[in-house]
Write a protein that holds these residues in place. Structure first.
Motif, mmCIF file in Angstrom:
data_model
loop_
_atom_site.group_PDB
_atom_site.id
_atom_site.type_symbol
_atom_site.label_atom_id
_atom_site.label_comp_id
_atom_site.label_asym_id
_atom_site.label_seq_id
_atom_site.Cartn_x
_atom_site.Cartn_y
_atom_site.Cartn_z
ATOM 1 N N ILE A 65 0.856 -1.175 0.000
ATOM 2 C CA ILE A 65 0.000 0.000 0.000
ATOM 3 C C ILE A 65 0.899 1.234 0.000
ATOM 4 O O ILE A 65 1.723 1.413 0.899
ATOM 5 N N SER A 66 0.712 2.066 -1.005
ATOM 6 C CA SER A 66 1.445 3.328 -1.061
ATOM 7 C C SER A 66 0.699 4.365 -0.229
ATOM 8 O O SER A 66 -0.474 4.169 0.134
ATOM 9 N N PHE A 67 1.355 5.463 0.041
ATOM 10 C CA PHE A 67 0.724 6.565 0.761
ATOM 11 C C PHE A 67 -0.524 7.030 0.005
ATOM 12 O O PHE A 67 -1.577 7.256 0.598
ATOM 13 N N ASP A 68 -0.403 7.158 -1.314
ATOM 14 C CA ASP A 68 -1.540 7.629 -2.115
ATOM 15 C C ASP A 68 -2.705 6.647 -2.093
ATOM 16 O O ASP A 68 -3.870 7.060 -2.083
ATOM 17 N N GLU A 69 -2.421 5.334 -2.085
ATOM 18 C CA GLU A 69 -3.503 4.343 -2.006
ATOM 19 C C GLU A 69 -4.216 4.447 -0.664
ATOM 20 O O GLU A 69 -5.453 4.381 -0.613
ATOM 21 N N LEU A 70 -3.448 4.614 0.413
ATOM 22 C CA LEU A 70 -4.052 4.752 1.734
ATOM 23 C C LEU A 70 -4.900 6.010 1.809
ATOM 24 O O LEU A 70 -6.043 5.982 2.263
ATOM 25 N N LYS A 71 -4.362 7.111 1.338
ATOM 26 C CA LYS A 71 -5.090 8.386 1.360
ATOM 27 C C LYS A 71 -6.375 8.285 0.538
ATOM 28 O O LYS A 71 -7.442 8.732 0.966
#
Length: 163
Positions: free
Chosen positions: A94-100
Motif C-alpha cells: 500500500i502506497s501513501f496515495d492508495e491509503l489516502k
C-alpha cells in the motif's frame, strides 16, 4: 452451497462469457448490498479486491474466493481483505496515495462529499504511515499492515469498521 455462488455470479452478469465486468459488478453490488454508494466508490474498491489478477473482470473463481474471504470473521482475515481493497495497484503493498485515497473514499461514504475534508485525510494518512514508521515514499506490505493493526487497536478499528 456452490449452486448459490453460481446463481449469485450469474445475477452479477457472469452468465454469458464467464466474467463480470466492472459495470456489471457495480450494478450487482448496489442491488445486492442496498448501499448508498451512488458514485460507485465502494463498489469500485470491492471490484478491485475481487479482481485478483487485475484483468478488468471477475472470473467465477475470483468471485467465490472473495465471497469466502469476505465472510470470515477472524481479525487476520478481515485485515487481509481490507488490505486487498486498499491495494489498488495489486503490487502487494500500500502506497501513501492508495491509503489516502481509501481514507477519502471511506469518509465520503460515511459523511458525504460536502463534509469530507481532503486535508484531514492527508493528515490521517500521514499519521498512519508514521505509526508504521514509514514516510510518504515508502510502502506498507501486508504483513506489516496486519501485525501493526493487531498491535494498535485504533488502527484495527479503522480498517475493520469495529468500534
Amino acid at each position: 452451497m456452490i449452486s448459490m455462488y453460481v446463481k449469485d455470479f450469474q445475477k452479477g452478469g457472469g452468465a454469458g462469457d464467464g466474467k463480470i465486468t466492472k459495470d456489471e459488478f457495480r450494478r450487482y453490488y448496489t442491488k445486492s448490498i442496498g448501499s448508498d454508494d451512488e458514485d460507485g466508490i465502494l463498489a469500485g474498491n470491492t471490484f478491485a479486491a475481487f479482481d485478483t489478477n487485475h484483468d478488468g473482470s471477475i472470473s467465477f473463481t475470483e468471485f467465490v474466493f472473495a465471497i469466502l474471504a469476505h465472510n470470515k470473521t477472524d481479525l487476520d482475515s478481515i485485515l487481509d481483505f481490507s488490505f486487498e481493497v486498499m491495494d489498488i495497484s495489486g503490487d502487494g503493498q500500500i502506497s501513501f496515495d492508495e491509503l489516502k485515497s481509501y481514507l477519502q473514499k471511506a469518509t465520503v461514504l460515511a459523511v458525504g462529499y460536502g463534509k469530507a475534508d481532503e486535508d484531514d485525510m492527508n493528515q490521517t494518512a500521514e499519521n498512519i504511515f508514521r505509526e508504521f514508521r514509514l514516510n510518504k515514499t515508502q510502502k506498507l506490505n501486508k504483513q506489516q499492515f496486519i501485525q501493526g493493526c493487531k498491535k494498535n487497536k485504533t488502527l484495527a478499528n479503522i480498517f475493520t469498521g469495529s468500534k
